[in-house]
Design an enzyme around this catalytic site. Structure first.
Site, PDB file in Angstrom:
ATOM      1  N   VAL A   1      -3.064  -3.513  -1.238  1.00 13.10           N
ATOM      2  CA  VAL A   1      -3.504  -3.894   0.229  1.00 13.10           C
ATOM      3  C   VAL A   1      -4.872  -3.969   0.485  1.00 13.10           C
ATOM      4  O   VAL A   1      -5.212  -5.140   1.288  1.00 13.10           O
ATOM      5  CB  VAL A   1      -2.821  -3.408   1.137  1.00 13.10           C
ATOM      6  CG1 VAL A   1      -1.480  -3.290   0.864  1.00 13.10           C
ATOM      7  CG2 VAL A   1      -3.519  -2.164   1.385  1.00 13.10           C
TER       8      VAL A   1
ATOM      9  N   TYR B   1       6.201  -4.017  -5.089  1.00 11.28           N
ATOM     10  CA  TYR B   1       6.911  -4.302  -3.944  1.00 11.28           C
ATOM     11  C   TYR B   1       8.062  -5.255  -4.179  1.00 11.28           C
ATOM     12  O   TYR B   1       9.203  -5.107  -4.761  1.00 11.28           O
ATOM     13  CB  TYR B   1       6.888  -3.684  -2.588  1.00 11.28           C
ATOM     14  CG  TYR B   1       5.133  -2.752  -2.750  1.00 11.28           C
ATOM     15  CD1 TYR B   1       5.406  -1.444  -3.359  1.00 11.28           C
ATOM     16  CD2 TYR B   1       3.847  -3.275  -2.755  1.00 11.28           C
ATOM     17  CE1 TYR B   1       4.006  -0.822  -3.705  1.00 11.28           C
ATOM     18  CE2 TYR B   1       2.985  -2.903  -2.483  1.00 11.28           C
ATOM     19  CZ  TYR B   1       2.868  -1.257  -3.347  1.00 11.28           C
ATOM     20  OH  TYR B   1       1.777  -0.633  -2.242  1.00 11.28           O
TER      21      TYR B   1
ATOM     22  N   SER C   1      -3.262   0.350  -3.444  1.00 17.69           N
ATOM     23  CA  SER C   1      -2.833   0.628  -3.970  1.00 17.69           C
ATOM     24  C   SER C   1      -2.663   0.792  -5.882  1.00 17.69           C
ATOM     25  O   SER C   1      -1.734   0.952  -6.965  1.00 17.69           O
ATOM     26  CB  SER C   1      -1.274   0.393  -3.957  1.00 17.69           C
ATOM     27  OG  SER C   1      -0.750   0.683  -2.714  1.00 17.69           O
TER      28      SER C   1
ATOM     29  N   TYR D   1      -4.043  11.663  -2.101  1.00 17.51           N
ATOM     30  CA  TYR D   1      -3.506  10.453  -1.388  1.00 17.51           C
ATOM     31  C   TYR D   1      -4.153   9.727  -1.077  1.00 17.51           C
ATOM     32  O   TYR D   1      -4.750   8.087  -1.513  1.00 17.51           O
ATOM     33  CB  TYR D   1      -1.677  10.233  -1.540  1.00 17.51           C
ATOM     34  CG  TYR D   1      -1.392   9.121  -1.236  1.00 17.51           C
ATOM     35  CD1 TYR D   1      -1.415   7.917  -1.986  1.00 17.51           C
ATOM     36  CD2 TYR D   1      -0.888   8.249   0.758  1.00 17.51           C
ATOM     37  CE1 TYR D   1      -1.059   6.828  -2.290  1.00 17.51           C
ATOM     38  CE2 TYR D   1      -0.998   6.840   0.492  1.00 17.51           C
ATOM     39  CZ  TYR D   1      -0.685   6.398  -0.782  1.00 17.51           C
ATOM     40  OH  TYR D   1      -0.143   4.924  -0.584  1.00 17.51           O
TER      41      TYR D   1
ATOM     42  N   LYS E   1      -2.534   3.814  -8.211  1.00 17.52           N
ATOM     43  CA  LYS E   1      -0.912   4.501  -8.334  1.00 17.52           C
ATOM     44  C   LYS E   1      -1.035   4.482  -9.922  1.00 17.52           C
ATOM     45  O   LYS E   1      -0.925   4.869 -10.890  1.00 17.52           O
ATOM     46  CB  LYS E   1      -0.007   3.827  -7.699  1.00 17.52           C
ATOM     47  CG  LYS E   1      -0.340   4.236  -6.228  1.00 17.52           C
ATOM     48  CD  LYS E   1       1.178   3.729  -5.294  1.00 17.52           C
ATOM     49  CE  LYS E   1       0.178   3.672  -4.015  1.00 17.52           C
ATOM     50  NZ  LYS E   1       1.782   2.442  -3.159  1.00 17.52           N
TER      51      LYS E   1
HETATM   52  N1  GLU Z   1      -2.836   3.010   1.138  1.00 20.24           N
HETATM   53  C1  GLU Z   1      -1.716   2.417   1.414  1.00 20.24           C
HETATM   54  C2  GLU Z   1      -1.219   3.296   1.901  1.00 20.24           C
HETATM   55  O1  GLU Z   1      -0.640   4.161   1.399  1.00 20.24           O
HETATM   56  C3  GLU Z   1      -1.875   1.643   0.361  1.00 20.24           C
HETATM   57  C4  GLU Z   1      -0.389   0.441   0.538  1.00 20.24           C
HETATM   58  C5  GLU Z   1      -1.053  -1.025  -0.823  1.00 20.24           C
HETATM   59  O2  GLU Z   1      -2.293  -0.480  -1.348  1.00 20.24           O
HETATM   60  O3  GLU Z   1      -0.363  -0.976  -1.241  1.00 20.24           O
HETATM   61  O4  GLU Z   1      -0.901   2.384   2.803  1.00 20.24           O
END
Ligand code: GLU
Length: 310
Positions: A261, A243, A64, A191, A67
């Site tokens: 993650v 988050y 993420s 994505y 993003k």
């Molecule tokens: N590719 C992961 C997902 O969409 C990213 C989530 C993250 O890194 O927090 O679940």
């Protein structure tokens, strides 16, 4: 040894002593294979240096953290119109939460939760296919790091494609609501691959310079995004980058930051430095446990918290 090198060595030694390193993400099977003992940290400073310690040259899955870069690209492509399809408020919910979307009419709270980032991928898909959109993202990452070796880890991408059922639920719901405008599978094909970009801490610290130095690759480097956009992405990182742990991260570290993650965190000390840290074990809200501790130590030792010293 410079003062910064000594700080990073101290942090790396302190982290090596930690016994509780959190839990490696296992909902993407390929990520569960990563050894939780890895630790790396790198800092790209205003004088153009990159100082690092630990395994700062070992690639990991940025997940993420991607993003914030796709958001920057989408803002360059679509400008302010992006904000008709995605909000700018913290969600207070987990990264992959479905529950808010229905009450918010399919408009995600912000671009740094999964639903919001899927909308951003959909924006980047306009007028081209998934392969071209992914190529544009990769070209952007290579340009801002000045490093053409950055690649996508195809094993991680296909692992997530096979198991990304929650993200599919989000994308299909948003297609019904009209926030996602393409075939959801095509949007997710962008994505999943952007999340599977592999980078080292050194490369990620270099990439974050656009946020630390008002849109430039270093204080005197090429301008990639406008200063206003860099400032706004920083504000979203501070309020939404971790988050439902965003408030705690602001409290502990006090820097705009984005976690993934895979255990990476990009943190920005505006005007001073771009920092990347990696430790694969996550805390209970899915953010790197040692990465957060390391950044807390760094902010304290440098006095870089945006909220003041101490
Ligand atoms: N590719 C992961 C997902 O969409 C990213 C989530 C993250 O890194 O927090 O679940």
């Amino acid at each position: 040894m410079t003062a910064m090198a000594a700080i990073l060595d101290r942090i790396t030694a302190a982290m090596a002593r930690e016994i509780d390193r959190g839990r490696v993400a296992d909902y993407i099977p390929e990520l569960s294979k990563v050894d939780p003992r890895h630790f790396g940290i790198a800092v790209a400073t205003a004088d153009g240096r990159v100082i690092s310690a630990g395994e700062a040259a070992r690639p990991f899955s940025i997940q993420s953290v991607s993003k914030v870069f796709t958001l920057s690209l989408a803002l360059e492509c679509l400008g302010e119109a992006c904000w008709q399809r995605v909000g700018r408020e913290p969600s207070g919910d987990p990264f992959n939460s479905i529950v808010q979307l229905e009450s918010d009419n399919g408009i995600p709270r912000n671009p740094l939760i999964n639903a919001g980032a899927i909308v951003v991928s959909d924006i980047l898909l306009a007028g081209r296919g998934p392969d071209d959109a992914v190529a544009a993202i990769l070209a952007f990452m290579r340009r801002i790091t000045e490093d053409d070796s950055i690649e996508i880890d195809s094993a991680v991408a296909s692992s997530e494609r096979k198991t990304g059922f929650r993200n599919r639920a989000l994308a299909h719901f948003m297609r019904a609501a009209g926030t996602v405008t393409h075939d959801p599978e095509q949007t997710l094909a962008v994505y999943f691959r952007q999340c599977a970009i592999a980078m080292t801490c050194e490369q990620l610290a270099l990439a974050g310079r656009i946020f630390a130095f008002a849109g430039r690759i270093g204080p005197t480097g090429e301008t990639i995004i406008t200063p206003a956009r860099a400032r706004r992405v920083n504000s979203l990182m501070l309020t939404c980058g971790h988050y439902d742990g965003s408030g705690q991260f602001a409290f502990d570290v006090g820097l705009p930051g984005k976690s993934g993650v895979g255990g990476g965190i990009l943190a920005i000390a505006p005007g001073k430095a771009s920092i990347a840290v990696w430790s694969p074990g996550l805390n209970t809200v899915g953010n790197s446990q040692l990465g957060t501790m390391a950044l807390e130590m760094l902010a304290r030792e440098t006095g870089w918290s945006v909220f003041g010293e101490g």
